[in-house]
Scaffold this active site. Structure first.
Site, PDB file in Angstrom:
ATOM      1  CE1 TYR A   1      50.636  47.395  34.426  1.00 13.85           C
ATOM      2  CE2 TYR A   1      50.240  45.060  34.803  1.00 13.85           C
ATOM      3  CZ  TYR A   1      49.876  46.384  34.973  1.00 13.85           C
ATOM      4  OH  TYR A   1      48.753  46.710  35.675  1.00 13.85           O
TER       5      TYR A   1
ATOM      6  CG  HIS B   1      51.730  44.845  37.982  1.00  9.93           C
ATOM      7  ND1 HIS B   1      50.463  45.076  38.451  1.00  9.93           N
ATOM      8  CD2 HIS B   1      52.258  46.061  37.695  1.00  9.93           C
ATOM      9  CE1 HIS B   1      50.229  46.383  38.429  1.00  9.93           C
ATOM     10  NE2 HIS B   1      51.308  47.001  37.991  1.00  9.93           N
TER      11      HIS B   1
END
Lengths: 753, 753
Positions: free
Chosen positions: B274, B429
């Protein structure tokens, strides 16, 4: 030093006189190197890049071994174990050291060979049979005569190289205590190993013949070429791979081993993996015979089949040079192996200097350090190299080339390659997989042939030998992409029966690169049932890449259950059918390989065209197969009943049709689109096949329509099932429209039929 | 044409006056290209190879799209579907076309951008919310605001490039009907998307800020930097990934998104996958701010963390440049991605011209077509490039760098790389995997981190979005190489709880390349239980390659079942324990990820040191772990309860210790030998570890002996469990022999203890 030189000179003189006297001896070296060749090599050294580079590498390797010192341990282990690997390394190094002595003229290499030979002489004299008992023909240095033969094939070359360096007395001692008994042990004392048509025997024959050539021993040379006359073996005996040791009217010896297993096209009946293995003794002994017994014209034997077979073998590889794993074959074996360096160099030198072989040699990055390697190095230096063009080929199997065969259909530059096996049994390494095929895109397997169940030379895995799953899984029909009737293997998995039969080519036509077709029939795998499989590799507008049309027509005099597996590789993306997955996994069956398949899911067609798509190596693939409402669809995973974790956990899809006499399986396998985990772009992830329809399916004709999902256009593939003549004209009416074509098949585009 | 040029000149003049008047406007382009930069690029063109090559490729790509014509379909699909992929392609091409216009000064590109912008203007005016309903913040062009923000980040650059090409009226029309409403929609109309600390919001902030900079819209710029003041969001709301939308005292806006998720070391709390995704808006908006609002000194913000983070990110990759898949992460993503081209070029240009970044750019084979790409191209042309040296690093997590972290131990040139995660939760996440680690040899995973369960942008797989197995498997503790207590995940898999805690570094010492050690403690994952894991990467005589010593000390106030999994990759070679394999496969458990594991075998230790070896990618690996007679050994396979075939069928080994309060797991993971299917040589296939013994294990000290199988020598690893100060002296008596050392650990070789 001076004294020895004098002594050597004296014996050289004596040797020359002996040659003159009996005509049996010859100059040394003469097997893979010749005196003239050595002189040429020495003159070119430093100016032949690939040869120089190989020499440097080999020298570094041998020097390191010399520094390490000699070890010839008492034999004890199976392959993969220390004593096995040490003795194997020894013979490879001995051969290299002998060659280095000749090329570099540096005595240290001759001395090393001599020292080690005498270590073996001391060891071998009283050596009992190898303690490991698994082999049908136990060796002495190794657990099987096969490896002892490997040893002698290499070591006879080393002996040839230092022959003149040794005194006559030394030679006599070596020949009496080591080489002659060694040659006798692997031949007359083990006729069950030596006197067959089998890659084992080829190694044995070459071993005996090569040491015979060095020693000028006519008895050994004769035994090598023609086998043992009266071997006393009973007909019907088998080896521990289940292969026949002796059949009625069996021939033996090196020439028989060329005549029988090679077809006139150069296909070797055991398949490319074993052909690769056997190539070394075939070619290196042939090279030696060519040099020492030129009158035999060995490279012209059987219309030059030995050199043809190199071309056949190279064509039986994928885009990465890895051999198609037909029959027992370890995946990953390729034309980068040392055996293929030998094969390519010898084929170049003794063949017609095919410049395409030079590019393979360049890929291999090394050459033989001998006359043929020099020829290749010179060819490359002179810029003669051309890209090797693999083609669509059809190779007959059997000594006469009429026992079925193997066909390879290739599109473009190996963009799509289909390998169709309709061959004979392939001796003891054969699989029960009539009319099976595998599919490649460049070097990526799309539909796989499982290969063997073995980890060659890895001792932890059953001593590096065949694992029992090779018999219970890898050889069975269900392990292959072909039809299984009533959950039993072809010929009931009986070698005796399978060995009597082969499939029959229906036709092969690769003349149009956009529509290449091969077909064959099999009538014996299941008595009373005829299988007729047609595979077409088609490139057509509206389809991104070539696809395979697979038509398998089954006709039987009884109702059966038919299973047609597709062993795809990769991650399932989508299925257009409904299926259930079980809470716990059960094997799909109990025998004939089925016990090794977990049933991961069972489904039923929702449409006339069942589709399964998957993602592998950045590309999407879709199988489309025509289905009826009573068909069963099985998603399976290899790995049940596998307590030692010997099998790969690969996936498969099985189309099952029950209680059926006659039926035709029609499928398309398609590559499309791409996916990159770096760009995360997904392109053309959907199949271009909208529908597959069987429009006609009679004893005489089959017609299939493939609908393009994007534009609705249809491709119509029509074929004659009973007449494959290329010049026969056919007429077929489909839905009131008439079609006429010439030859066994026709592909037309239509929007209306 | 002449007329337009005159008009353009007039507006340029007006623009310049406006700049002068209100100080808010600026020259164009100014985001990633500047007028001065464009001039420099034009002057160097044809003489900057990597830039020229990139330009040629981009030109070919854009020209092909121009030839294809413009398509702005009515939004309909999830990612992977046509409308999604088309709009995505549009914004990427628009940005490139804008840049081409500036560099090549060819009006056709400006015209294309203009035409497409007006197509979007026409489309957007009355566009309803996207029909797909899965997102917590639905977009208009795409199914989520996130993708709409991607669009605006890219398109604002295109607009910047053609700003002066457009008439004022045209600009006004675009800004009024497209850009301003677009910016408002993804911000004030979707505060639940925009006003968070999250990579989603970073994209949103950058999108609003960049179009604000082009338009000179102070309100948008302020909203981008500082968020929406009163968003009206309730505290505790969650998005559809389960992440918090608003927590108490939450900050928002671009600056907050730098301050919070980046640690001072440049580690991004969601992990490298990410971070890679977020780097683009972070850096491209920062570049724009640097150009237009230099007074903000954005690249110096938080001690230069944005540029530091590029270095951190590059160090979080394996030898192939693939990012370690910590938390939700798709494997295969690497520094070859377009986001990293941006990151590397900007870090080079706006950082201190680190020559090591140039070698990464060379590997990427492309540069940005802007001022920073020019700088990189010039650096390469001038031969300044140096190899990027990845190092052993310890990166703190959290805004203050004190919320645990991630440590990477590297031996040699990435010959062995260990990734240890003792970080904070990592926002929505994050995975529940405290103290887990993964292991690499060059680019090969030895012990894997599973990564996410998703096929990003592949529509067939759940619309390309997160699959439910991401929650039920990939995030769960049992999916990782770390301890599971009583078959429940850390923090019971509760995001609210996990978000409040992090592990604590015990110490990190990579000063001696042959003995690199990192340790951390976790007290909150299972209340009442303390886990203390120490990982040492050791290279010692008698061991062919470096190995990992893994000591996991568990102390609990209750008796528990402990499971310690090792997710190895490859084929099992050998086990030194007895085990049974079941007739049918059952899941190992029913929840928390256990339902996805098939139990392929269950065993019991036969020795104090249990060993399992496997073969992967031509190398052998052995896990040796100290075991007691009551331990259970489980061989598992991922893939149970996976009806859509979303999971990989990878293997695992689980050491289970039942009914235990305090215990210490001691293991060694070793790489050794090699195997080649081409040479069929098997080298050093056996482990060098003879025995693993725990000699001391108290609250204060742990001492482990590793016996070498070949020579019987022992390595003695001693550590303090309670004092990690580097200068503290320790004394320990083992079997009547005293040891003294300084610092938290010591490794000695001994033959006698």
């Amino acid at each position: 030093m001076i004294n020895r030189t004098k002594t050597t000179f004296f014996f050289l003189l004596m040797g020359a006189l002996l040659v003159f006297a009996n005509g049996n001896s010859q100059e040394h070296p003469s097997l893979i190197l010749t005196k003239a060749g050595v002189e040429k090599i020495r003159a070119e050294l430093g100016n032949i890049p690939i040869f120089d580079a190989t020499l440097e590498k080999v020298k570094a390797e041998v020097d390191a071994e010399i520094a390490l010192g000699i070890d010839t341990p008492i034999p004890k282990d199976y392959s993969g174990g220390y004593t096995h690997e040490r003795h194997k390394r020894n013979f490879l190094i001995l051969q290299k050291a002998g060659v280095l002595y000749q090329i570099l003229n540096d005595e240290k290499y001759a001395q090393y060979v001599k020292d080690m030979l005498f270590r073996y002489e001391g060891l071998y004299k009283d050596l009992p049979v190898h303690p490991q008992t698994r082999s049908y023909a136990r060796g002495k240095l190794f657990w099987q005569c096969l490896n002892d033969s490997n040893w002698l094939v290499y070591v006879s070359q080393a002996y040839d190289c230092v022959y003149d360096y040794l005194s006559k007395k030394e030679r006599k001692q070596l020949e009496k205590n080591l080489f002659r008994p060694f040659a006798d042990y692997i031949s007359v004392e083990n006729p069950q190993f030596y006197n067959r048509v089998h890659n084992h025997s080829t190694w044995g024959n070459a071993a005996v013949g090569m040491i015979g050539l060095v020693m000028g021993d006519e008895e050994l040379i004769h035994r090598a070429l023609y086998g043992i006359e009266d071997d006393g073996l009973p007909v019907g005996a088998k080896d521990n791979d289940g292969g026949f040791i002796k059949v009625e009217g069996q021939k033996a010896g090196f020439l028989a081993n060329i005549d029988e297993p090679f077809s006139p096209d150069g296909y070797y009946t055991e398949g490319p993996y074993y052909q690769r293995y056997a190539m070394y003794p075939f070619l290196v002994f042939a090279e030696a015979l060519h040099n020492v017994r030129p009158e035999l014209k060995i490279f012209e034997h059987k219309d030059g089949v030995l050199l043809k077979s190199v071309n056949a073998l190279l064509n039986l590889s994928d885009a990465d040079g890895e051999f198609f794993p037909l029959n027992d074959a370890q995946k990953g074996m390729s034309y980068h192996s040392r055996e293929l360096v030998t094969a390519v160099d010898i084929a170049y030198h003794y063949g017609n200097h095919n410049p395409q072989l030079l590019s393979i040699a360049e890929e291999q990055g090394q050459v033989l350090l001998d006359d043929s390697g020099l020829a290749v190095a010179l060819g490359i230096r002179e810029g003669k190299s051309e890209a090797f063009q693999k083609k669509s080929i059809n190779l007959g199997d059997g000594a006469d080339g009429k026992q079925g065969g193997v066909a390879v259909l290739r599109y473009g530059n190996e963009d799509m390659t289909l390998v169709f096996k309709y061959a004979a049994q392939g001796l003891s390494h054969g699989h029960y997989d009539k009319l099976s095929y595998s599919l490649y895109e460049k070097g990526t397997e799309i539909l796989q042939d499982y290969g063997l169940a073995r980890f060659v030379n890895i001792e932890q895995k059953g001593g590096g030998n065949y694992l029992k799953e090779n018999t219970t899984w890898a050889k069975q029909t269900i392990a292959h992409n072909t039809l299984v009737q009533n959950e039993t293997s072809h010929f009931e998995g009986k070698y005796e029966v399978g060995s009597q039969h082969h499939s029959e080519l229906y036709f092969f036509d690769a003349s149009n690169p956009d529509v290449q077709v091969v077909g064959a029939k099999e009538q014996n795998a299941y008595p009373g049932t005829v299988m007729h499989r047609t595979l077409a590799l088609i490139k057509a507008d509206g389809f991104e890449r070539p696809f395979v049309l697979d038509i398998l027509k089954v006709t039987s005099n009884s109702a059966n259950q038919y299973d047609l597996p597709f062993y795809f590789l990769g991650q399932v993306m989508q299925a257009n059918f409904e299926y259930t997955v079980p809470e716990s996994l059960e094997p799909l069956g109990s025998d004939n390989g089925y016990q090794h398949l977990w049933s991961e899911g069972q489904g039923w067609p929702k449409a006339e065209s069942t589709q399964l798509s998957w993602l592998e190596n950045g590309r999407f693939y879709t199988l489309t197969t025509a289905t009826g409402k009573d068909d069963e669809l099985h998603l399976v995973r290899i790995g049940a009943k596998d307590p030692e974790f010997n099998l790969r956990r690969d996936a498969g899809f099985i189309l099952r049709r029950k209680d059926t006499r006659n039926t035709t399986f029609v499928s398309v396998v398609e590559s499309h689109g791409s996916y990159s985990p770096v760009s995360e772009f997904s392109v053309n992830a959907n199949s271009s096949v909208g529908k597959l329809e069987t429009l006609v399916d009679t004893g005489e004709y089959t017609a299939i329509a493939i609908e393009n999902a994007s534009n609705g256009e249809k491709l119509l593939f029509m074929m004659s099932n009973s007449d494959s003549k290329m010049d026969r004209e056919h007429h077929l009416k489909i839905d009131e429209r008439g079609y006429t074509w010439k030859g066994p098949f026709q592909l037309v585009k239509t929007t209306n039929y």
